[in-house]
Design a protein around this motif. Structure first.
Motif, PDB file in Angstrom:
ATOM      1  N   VAL A  43       0.729  -1.239   0.012  1.00 55.95           N
ATOM      2  CA  VAL A  43       0.027  -0.089   0.057  1.00 55.95           C
ATOM      3  C   VAL A  43       0.780   1.343   0.041  1.00 55.95           C
ATOM      4  O   VAL A  43       0.707   2.270  -0.715  1.00 55.95           O
ATOM      5  CB  VAL A  43      -1.008  -0.127   1.220  1.00 55.95           C
ATOM      6  CG1 VAL A  43      -1.451   1.449   1.467  1.00 55.95           C
ATOM      7  CG2 VAL A  43      -2.214  -1.172   1.199  1.00 55.95           C
ATOM      8  N   GLU A  44       1.745   1.127   0.709  1.00 54.16           N
ATOM      9  CA  GLU A  44       2.931   2.377   0.645  1.00 54.16           C
ATOM     10  C   GLU A  44       3.532   2.612  -0.715  1.00 54.16           C
ATOM     11  O   GLU A  44       3.811   3.666  -1.043  1.00 54.16           O
ATOM     12  CB  GLU A  44       4.164   2.116   1.535  1.00 54.16           C
ATOM     13  CG  GLU A  44       3.240   2.523   3.392  1.00 54.16           C
ATOM     14  CD  GLU A  44       4.155   1.889   4.386  1.00 54.16           C
ATOM     15  OE1 GLU A  44       4.605   2.573   5.329  1.00 54.16           O
ATOM     16  OE2 GLU A  44       4.664   0.642   4.085  1.00 54.16           O
ATOM     17  N   VAL A  45       3.908   1.237  -1.321  1.00 53.73           N
ATOM     18  CA  VAL A  45       4.303   1.746  -2.637  1.00 53.73           C
ATOM     19  C   VAL A  45       3.141   2.442  -3.486  1.00 53.73           C
ATOM     20  O   VAL A  45       3.672   3.539  -4.145  1.00 53.73           O
ATOM     21  CB  VAL A  45       4.781   0.350  -3.287  1.00 53.73           C
ATOM     22  CG1 VAL A  45       5.027   0.735  -4.766  1.00 53.73           C
ATOM     23  CG2 VAL A  45       5.883  -0.306  -2.719  1.00 53.73           C
ATOM     24  N   SER A  46       2.190   2.085  -3.521  1.00 52.72           N
ATOM     25  CA  SER A  46       0.866   3.080  -4.126  1.00 52.72           C
ATOM     26  C   SER A  46       1.125   4.266  -3.800  1.00 52.72           C
ATOM     27  O   SER A  46       0.895   5.023  -4.627  1.00 52.72           O
ATOM     28  CB  SER A  46      -0.496   2.109  -4.166  1.00 52.72           C
ATOM     29  OG  SER A  46      -0.323   0.771  -4.400  1.00 52.72           O
ATOM     30  N   GLN A  47       1.095   4.448  -2.561  1.00 48.70           N
ATOM     31  CA  GLN A  47       1.135   5.882  -2.086  1.00 48.70           C
ATOM     32  C   GLN A  47       2.139   6.714  -2.582  1.00 48.70           C
ATOM     33  O   GLN A  47       2.230   7.750  -3.114  1.00 48.70           O
ATOM     34  CB  GLN A  47       0.902   5.726  -0.413  1.00 48.70           C
ATOM     35  CG  GLN A  47      -0.312   5.456   0.063  1.00 48.70           C
ATOM     36  CD  GLN A  47      -0.148   5.225   1.421  1.00 48.70           C
ATOM     37  OE1 GLN A  47       0.985   5.225   2.157  1.00 48.70           O
ATOM     38  NE2 GLN A  47      -1.274   4.931   2.132  1.00 48.70           N
ATOM     39  N   GLN A  48       3.229   6.211  -2.624  1.00 56.37           N
ATOM     40  CA  GLN A  48       4.384   6.778  -3.203  1.00 56.37           C
ATOM     41  C   GLN A  48       4.584   6.973  -4.539  1.00 56.37           C
ATOM     42  O   GLN A  48       4.894   7.709  -5.025  1.00 56.37           O
ATOM     43  CB  GLN A  48       5.782   5.903  -2.773  1.00 56.37           C
ATOM     44  CG  GLN A  48       6.139   5.987  -1.181  1.00 56.37           C
ATOM     45  CD  GLN A  48       6.622   4.785  -0.647  1.00 56.37           C
ATOM     46  OE1 GLN A  48       7.527   3.947  -1.395  1.00 56.37           O
ATOM     47  NE2 GLN A  48       6.738   4.693   0.625  1.00 56.37           N
ATOM     48  N   ILE A  49       4.061   5.905  -5.508  1.00 52.95           N
ATOM     49  CA  ILE A  49       3.587   6.099  -6.834  1.00 52.95           C
ATOM     50  C   ILE A  49       2.904   7.281  -7.002  1.00 52.95           C
ATOM     51  O   ILE A  49       2.949   8.093  -8.088  1.00 52.95           O
ATOM     52  CB  ILE A  49       2.997   4.745  -7.333  1.00 52.95           C
ATOM     53  CG1 ILE A  49       4.078   3.871  -7.474  1.00 52.95           C
ATOM     54  CG2 ILE A  49       2.482   5.081  -8.895  1.00 52.95           C
ATOM     55  CD1 ILE A  49       3.477   2.281  -8.005  1.00 52.95           C
ATOM     56  N   ALA A  50       1.675   7.419  -6.259  1.00 52.64           N
ATOM     57  CA  ALA A  50       1.019   8.631  -6.275  1.00 52.64           C
ATOM     58  C   ALA A  50       1.363   9.748  -6.199  1.00 52.64           C
ATOM     59  O   ALA A  50       1.147  10.960  -6.873  1.00 52.64           O
ATOM     60  CB  ALA A  50      -0.422   8.354  -5.450  1.00 52.64           C
ATOM     61  N   GLU A  51       2.589   9.788  -5.209  1.00 49.52           N
ATOM     62  CA  GLU A  51       3.252  11.088  -4.915  1.00 49.52           C
ATOM     63  C   GLU A  51       3.999  11.477  -6.287  1.00 49.52           C
ATOM     64  O   GLU A  51       4.405  12.552  -6.607  1.00 49.52           O
ATOM     65  CB  GLU A  51       4.404  10.977  -3.728  1.00 49.52           C
ATOM     66  CG  GLU A  51       3.619  10.942  -2.506  1.00 49.52           C
ATOM     67  CD  GLU A  51       4.527  10.460  -1.525  1.00 49.52           C
ATOM     68  OE1 GLU A  51       5.638  10.050  -1.720  1.00 49.52           O
ATOM     69  OE2 GLU A  51       4.029  10.244  -0.159  1.00 49.52           O
ATOM     70  N   VAL A  52       4.446  10.346  -7.159  1.00 50.19           N
ATOM     71  CA  VAL A  52       5.366  10.719  -8.117  1.00 50.19           C
ATOM     72  C   VAL A  52       4.551  11.094  -9.211  1.00 50.19           C
ATOM     73  O   VAL A  52       4.483  12.028 -10.109  1.00 50.19           O
ATOM     74  CB  VAL A  52       6.143   9.312  -8.543  1.00 50.19           C
ATOM     75  CG1 VAL A  52       6.998   9.779  -9.932  1.00 50.19           C
ATOM     76  CG2 VAL A  52       7.173   9.067  -7.550  1.00 50.19           C
ATOM     77  N   VAL A  53       3.444  10.423  -9.527  1.00 50.90           N
ATOM     78  CA  VAL A  53       2.807  10.490 -11.041  1.00 50.90           C
ATOM     79  C   VAL A  53       1.373  11.528 -10.547  1.00 50.90           C
ATOM     80  O   VAL A  53       0.655  12.008 -11.426  1.00 50.90           O
ATOM     81  CB  VAL A  53       1.970   9.214 -11.635  1.00 50.90           C
ATOM     82  CG1 VAL A  53       3.311   8.384 -11.796  1.00 50.90           C
ATOM     83  CG2 VAL A  53       0.999   8.452 -10.847  1.00 50.90           C
ATOM     84  N   GLY A  54       1.160  11.715  -9.461  1.00 50.96           N
ATOM     85  CA  GLY A  54      -0.001  12.699  -9.113  1.00 50.96           C
ATOM     86  C   GLY A  54      -1.180  11.836  -8.453  1.00 50.96           C
ATOM     87  O   GLY A  54      -1.276  10.667  -8.881  1.00 50.96           O
ATOM     88  N   LEU A  55      -1.970  12.537  -7.569  1.00 52.22           N
ATOM     89  CA  LEU A  55      -3.195  11.804  -7.038  1.00 52.22           C
ATOM     90  C   LEU A  55      -4.165  11.861  -8.020  1.00 52.22           C
ATOM     91  O   LEU A  55      -4.311  12.676  -8.560  1.00 52.22           O
ATOM     92  CB  LEU A  55      -3.531  12.880  -5.529  1.00 52.22           C
ATOM     93  CG  LEU A  55      -2.768  12.575  -4.539  1.00 52.22           C
ATOM     94  CD1 LEU A  55      -2.798  13.785  -3.366  1.00 52.22           C
ATOM     95  CD2 LEU A  55      -2.598  11.297  -3.698  1.00 52.22           C
ATOM     96  N   PRO A  56      -5.214  10.983  -7.895  1.00 53.29           N
ATOM     97  CA  PRO A  56      -5.996  10.885  -8.772  1.00 53.29           C
ATOM     98  C   PRO A  56      -7.105  11.914  -8.691  1.00 53.29           C
ATOM     99  O   PRO A  56      -7.529  12.499  -7.381  1.00 53.29           O
ATOM    100  CB  PRO A  56      -6.841   9.472  -8.711  1.00 53.29           C
ATOM    101  CG  PRO A  56      -5.931   9.018  -7.433  1.00 53.29           C
ATOM    102  CD  PRO A  56      -4.956   9.806  -7.009  1.00 53.29           C
ATOM    103  N   ALA A  57      -7.988  12.341  -9.640  1.00 49.54           N
ATOM    104  CA  ALA A  57      -8.859  13.468  -9.615  1.00 49.54           C
ATOM    105  C   ALA A  57     -10.205  12.733  -8.778  1.00 49.54           C
ATOM    106  O   ALA A  57     -10.396  11.590  -9.144  1.00 49.54           O
ATOM    107  CB  ALA A  57      -9.312  13.707 -11.141  1.00 49.54           C
ATOM    108  N   ASN A  58     -10.580  13.619  -7.982  1.00 50.91           N
ATOM    109  CA  ASN A  58     -12.084  13.329  -7.589  1.00 50.91           C
ATOM    110  C   ASN A  58     -13.009  13.013  -8.757  1.00 50.91           C
ATOM    111  O   ASN A  58     -13.086  13.531  -9.847  1.00 50.91           O
ATOM    112  CB  ASN A  58     -12.688  14.696  -6.998  1.00 50.91           C
ATOM    113  CG  ASN A  58     -12.270  14.785  -5.422  1.00 50.91           C
ATOM    114  OD1 ASN A  58     -11.948  13.705  -4.489  1.00 50.91           O
ATOM    115  ND2 ASN A  58     -11.795  15.983  -5.110  1.00 50.91           N
ATOM    116  N   ILE A  59     -14.008  12.199  -8.345  1.00 45.65           N
ATOM    117  CA  ILE A  59     -15.057  11.921  -9.307  1.00 45.65           C
ATOM    118  C   ILE A  59     -16.473  12.283  -8.644  1.00 45.65           C
ATOM    119  O   ILE A  59     -16.483  12.339  -7.589  1.00 45.65           O
ATOM    120  CB  ILE A  59     -15.069  10.525  -9.822  1.00 45.65           C
ATOM    121  CG1 ILE A  59     -15.177   9.400  -8.528  1.00 45.65           C
ATOM    122  CG2 ILE A  59     -13.759  10.118 -10.415  1.00 45.65           C
ATOM    123  CD1 ILE A  59     -15.778   8.426  -8.835  1.00 45.65           C
ATOM    124  N   PRO A  60     -17.575  12.556  -9.630  1.00 48.74           N
ATOM    125  CA  PRO A  60     -18.886  12.689  -9.161  1.00 48.74           C
ATOM    126  C   PRO A  60     -19.320  11.279  -8.711  1.00 48.74           C
ATOM    127  O   PRO A  60     -19.157  10.228  -9.099  1.00 48.74           O
ATOM    128  CB  PRO A  60     -19.652  13.146 -10.194  1.00 48.74           C
ATOM    129  CG  PRO A  60     -18.848  12.951 -11.357  1.00 48.74           C
ATOM    130  CD  PRO A  60     -17.459  12.813 -11.247  1.00 48.74           C
TER     131      PRO A  60
END
Ligand SMILES: *[C@@H]1O[C@H](CO)[C@@H](O)[C@H](O)[C@H]1NC(C)=O
Ligand SMILES: *[C@@H]1O[C@H](CO)[C@@H](O)[C@H](O)[C@H]1NC(C)=O
Ligand SMILES: *[C@@H]1O[C@H](CO)[C@@H](O)[C@H](O)[C@H]1NC(C)=O
Ligand SMILES: *[C@@H]1O[C@H](CO)[C@@H](O)[C@H](O)[C@H]1NC(C)=O
Ligand SMILES: *[C@@H]1O[C@H](CO)[C@@H](O)[C@H](O)[C@H]1NC(C)=O
Ligand SMILES: *[C@@H]1O[C@H](CO)[C@@H](O)[C@H](O)[C@H]1NC(C)=O
Ligand SMILES: *[C@@H]1O[C@H](CO)[C@@H](O)[C@H](O)[C@H]1NC(C)=O
Length: 922
Positions: A247-264
């Protein structure tokens, strides 16, 4: 701080031709600092010039960017070589606190021949190039890392290969491609050069390669296991991520490529689409039939059928007259439903015909041009087409202008969400496509539309009285839509010396020519893999311009690193068969867990070919546990709306019922992913990282982190072998009866075609809606039901995020933590968003004896108890406006012996019998 030489021995692996013949580099002028180092890298011998020519002078920059992230950049000294533009991929910033001494990673190198290694601070090597000379040429780069034997590798998308990647004789080509049927072993629509390696107990790490050129990753185990990048350009730009948990790897990937956009919130509803709805009346009929069948339809979609001869930003005046489309959209909106259509990037090249999308694009100079200044023309659905150059400074203005007028709420199609396709970019015409007009005519683009309906009116109760086909086909006027790292020169941009295994043939085949120069001077050879993401970004902005206060949902086909910050992704043109049903799980898991793009899903019941009743029944259920849930079908295939067969209708009703009751639970998981990258879908090894039986599982997964989905995966099958780790679960389909997993495979029998196996993991608290509804708008008016599923230690926790589901900027949100300590249920959090609904029931699972009652404040509530399923429940009325707690009395040790499926019966060690003193308070 000390950079030691790892001085690793060459493992004697078979080297590639380039590695055998190239001299590598020598490091000099090494400058170390607290946060990293820099060095010069000089070609260590005579140039090998295997696929172009070697660059003599490189620089190395190593930066410890956070405790768990290390950036390694090897670029040409002059910085002439193309690099992914930072406005498209900004990349992460260093934390001020970052330094080598407080990093969990270590960088080490040998000076000559230069090689480097990345290790954990405990010394475990993660990446090591020693023994393999670095190759850095003008049209070819190669770097190879040795790996442990039989590594558990994941990612490197987009692909439809096994979830855990092959480690022998395996090639993964990354070059975005229109890939009908999504064949295994080929390059598909998206470019995500990210891999995750899981080493069980010793941890998980990730490697992100920021490079948009054509890439071939080779993984092989001949005389030593390795992974090697071959790329046609760009630089070595790597982020190493320490984890150590998945899970931390996924969080760290998100730090590199960006957090996903909110959706409706409504984007999570059920969607229906197909290619080949012959006219707006048929579309209306589908909406009507869903309603008649009692299947909740949130969003109706239309493929390119609505366009006049497949020209973007037009409607077919006979089959989809604007007035009628607007009537349908109004009808949908009045019924809390939504509408979405497809838009392609390519614009029909029909000059001097008053076609606004073309004329204003020419006027604003936003189309790609050839070297002689003429418009570059390919062939897509409408025949000869030109292509937006998203690098043009006017591209956004143009695109927003087209959207503002064509999708105007006043005069156009007032879409709610958007679907963008063909943005690899796809071009039907084979390279060199010297005669687009001829190719289009020969191949019947645009295809002939279906005959205009002239039959008697269809009666659709509930639709406007005039909602029937026109008696004549009077042609309505078409809608008028007035509306430096640049790359080395001297490269062969069409046929580079090194050929990647592009399934479309040469690089430019079936796409835009790779030698085209964009407005800003970048060449398509370098930026091809960005095209879909740039269209995504522009389209998202155009949608936000139409409804500036609201979130949007843009579904794209082609993606690049970081696309999740703008858009969602459907998994393309799959086929209606069982292998595609199965592979969809691995595909969506990869996007959610590894690529930071949570909202994905495959076409439910399959796109190409003809589905079958049983496949469609199973798929409507599996799709209910995709983040993006849409039934979609190809022109010419048998109809597959869920109401076409009663068995499928029933499977859809039941699955949507479950999905919707869990929708806030999943919306919360998606929200949490937008906050810190915690994935909203979890491969089994994410939840059981030490259980090696889970590492290869790709047919079961966690929806959120607590709900295990284990679909039947064999044609006509009514049984399924599922793996249950050593843990306690609760069977959704069997009244929440506890099931003790024992780390073995168990077979579930008699799984009928309206049932998908679902288990709640012990240790979770799930906020459910008490009832489903026909639309997500209605769903939000239902009260909550809290399901407490104690874990083996008797406790449980969960969370609930609520906002208005619509606004870009939320004025108020509620974010509530639930916890269960064995006798007390409590909730704490913020309660600023007013839901207007209460918690109406608390359901406590795994109770071996009946709690006699529950108490909150001075109120006593009787508890209902089912001894067979061991479920206790209490009807309450707890408002979601403040912290609260409720104590259950005589709560026995919950954990089961009677219900165990496996062998090891587990008895909770210390379960206190809490004697309730409720009576005193009454
Ligand atoms: C490489 O760098 C050296 C030293 O800075 C310089 O003399 C040489 O001209 C450079 N070579 C190339 C090809 O740029
Ligand atoms: C793997 O190694 C074998 C033996 O050297 C070789 O024939 C094969 O081409 C390699 N495969 C890949 C994908 O590199
Ligand atoms: C490696 O894979 C290629 C095709 O992907 C195949 O043609 C070749 O025979 C395989 N080689 C070995 C050594 O397995
Ligand atoms: C991966 O390995 C499996 C089993 O060895 C094989 O069937 C499959 O073709 C391989 N896939 C690719 C894309 O190499
Ligand atoms: C382009 O693709 C077509 C169709 O698959 C194929 O026949 C042709 O050989 C390819 N051309 C090149 C140059 O790769
Ligand atoms: C699907 O079914 C239709 C109607 O029966 C038939 O015309 C078509 O050929 C079928 N398609 C395939 C791929 O089998
Ligand atoms: C599944 O059932 C259908 C209809 O009875 C039959 O045609 C098909 O062959 C079956 N498939 C398998 C794999 O048994």
């Amino acid at each position: 701080m000390f950079f030691e030489c790892l001085c690793l021995l060459s493992l004697g692996a078979t080297l590639s031709f380039a590695q055998q013949n190239c001299p590598g580099y020598t490091a000099s002028n090494i400058q170390q600092s607290a946060t990293g180092l820099t060095a010069d890298l000089t070609l260590a011998g005579e140039a090998c010039n295997v696929y172009g020519f070697d660059l003599t002078n490189l620089t190395l920059t190593v930066e410890y960017q956070s405790g768990n992230r290390l950036h390694v950049l090897i670029q040409d000294q002059n910085q002439s070589v193309y690099q992914v533009p930072t406005d498209i991929f900004p990349g992460p910033e260093s934390l001020p606190s970052a330094s080598a001494s407080n990093s969990n990673l270590r960088f080490a190198f040998t000076q000559s021949p230069f090689s480097f290694a990345v290790a954990r601070s405990n010394g475990e090597t993660l990446f090591n190039t020693s023994g393999n000379p670095l190759v850095f040429e003008n049209q070819y780069l190669n770097v190879r890392t040795s790996l442990p034997d039989s590594p558990n590798l994941y990612g490197l998308g987009e692909h439809s290969d096994p979830f855990r990647l092959n480690t022998t004789n395996y090639t993964r080509t990354i070059w975005n491609r229109d890939s009908y049927g999504i064949p295994a072993g080929t390059n598909l629509y998206g470019a995500h050069p990210i891999y995750v390696e899981h080493r069980g107990g010793s941890g998980t790490h990730g490697v992100v390669f920021v490079n948009s050129n054509g890439i071939e990753v080779k993984i092989n185990d001949t005389q030593g296991q390795y992974l090697e990048y071959n790329t046609l350009g760009g630089v070595f730009d790597f982020y190493f991520l320490a984890g150590p948990s998945p899970v931390e790897v996924s969080q760290q990937i998100a730090e590199v490529v960006g957090l996903p956009a909110n959706i409706p919130y409504g984007g999570l509803g059920f969607h229906q689409c197909r290619y080949g709805y012959r006219d707006i009346y048929e579309v209306a009929g589908v909406v009507y039939n869903y309603s008649q069948a009692g299947i909740a339809l949130e969003t109706m979609w239309t493929d390119i059928d609505y366009m006049f001869r497949r020209y973007v930003m037009t409607v077919d005046p006979d089959r989809f007259p604007m007035a009628k489309v607007r009537e349908l959209v109004n009808y949908l909106h009045a019924h809390q439903q939504k509408y979405t259509v497809m838009v392609d990037p390519a614009v029909a090249y029909q000059p001097n015909t008053g076609y606004g999308a073309l004329d204003s694009g020419i006027q604003q100079d936003i189309f790609l041009k050839t070297s002689n200044g003429s418009l570059y023309t390919g062939v897509v659905w409408p025949g000869p087409t030109v292509f937006p150059d998203w690098f043009s400074p006017n591209a956004q203005t143009y695109w927003t202008g087209q959207f503002d007028s064509f999708f105007s709420s006043e005069t156009g199609i007032d879409i709610d969400y958007l679907w963008i396709d063909m943005n690899e970019a796809a071009n039907f015409c084979n390279w060199p496509c010297s005669d687009p007009q001829g190719y289009a005519e020969e191949n019947n683009f645009p295809p002939d539309p279906p005959p205009v309906r002239n039959s008697s009116p269809i009666a659709l109760p509930g639709f406007p009285a005039d909602f029937q086909p026109p008696s004549s086909s009077a042609r309505v006027k078409r809608q008028d839509n007035a509306g430096l790292r640049m790359g080395l020169s001297g490269r062969d941009l069409i046929n580079p010396p090194y050929q990647i295994r592009n399934a479309a043939g040469s690089l430019s085949n079936k796409t835009i020519n790779t030698d085209l120069v964009h407005y800003n001077g970048l060449v398509e050879y370098d930026t091809h893999n960005l095209y879909g993401t740039m269209m995504s970004n522009h389209s998202r902005n155009a949608m936000l311009s139409r409804r500036p206060q609201e979130r949007t949902l843009v579904i794209t086909r082609s993606t690049f690193l970081g696309a999740g910050t703008y858009v969602a992704h459907w998994l393309g043109d799959n086929i209606s068969d069982w292998p595609h049903y199965r592979i969809s799980i691995a595909q969506m898991l990869a996007f959610s867990a590894f690529f930071s793009l949570p909202i994905t899903g495959s076409d439910v019941c399959g796109f190409g070919g003809n589905t079958t009743e049983l496949l469609c029944a199973r798929w409507m259920m599996l799709g209910a546990f995709y983040p993006f849930y849409r039934n979609h079908n190809e022109l010419g295939s048998v109809s597959q709306e869920a109401y076409r067969w009663e068995s499928v209708a029933e499977s859809a009703r039941r699955a949507i019922d479950i999905r919707y009751r869990m929708l806030d639970y999943f919306y919360t998981a998606v929200y949490e992913q937008t906050v810190d990258g915690t994935p909203s879908l979890n491969p089994m090894f994410y939840v059981y990282p030490n259980d090696s039986n889970t590492f290869g599982i790709d047919l079961q997964y966690f929806w959120g982190s607590s709900v295990l989905i284990s679909p039947v995966t064999e044609e006509n099958g009514t049984s399924v072998d599922i793996y249950l780790p050593q843990d306690i679960f609760y069977d959704w389909n069997n009244g929440f009866t506890p099931v003790q997993g024992s780390g073995t495979t168990v077979t579930l029998y008699n799984v009928d075609f309206q049932t998908i196996p679902i288990h709640i993991k012990g240790g979770s608290v799930l906020p459910l809606r008490a009832r489903s509804a026909n639309t997500t708008t209605e769903l939000r008016k239902q009260p909550f039901q809290i399901v407490i599923a104690p874990g083996t230690d008797g406790t449980a926790s969960g969370s609930l995020y609520i906002d208005d589901g619509i606004s870009l900027e939320q004025a108020a949100i509620s974010y509530i933590s639930f916890s269960w300590d064995g006798s007390n249920f409590s909730m704490n959090g913020t309660y600023d968003y007013s839901t207007g609904v209460n918690i109406s029931q608390i359901i406590l699972l795994g109770q071996r004896s009946a709690p006699s009652g529950a108490i909150t404040g001075d109120q006593y509530f009787p508890v209902a108890y089912n001894s067979t399923s061991q479920v206790a429940s209490v009807n309450v009325s707890i408002p979601l406006t403040g912290d609260s707690s409720m104590r259950f009395g005589q709560v026995a040790s919950y954990i089961g012996n009677a219900f165990a499926l496996g062998t090891n019966l587990y008895l909770a060690a210390t379960a206190l019998l809490l004697i309730l003193v409720a009576a005193q308070n009454l």
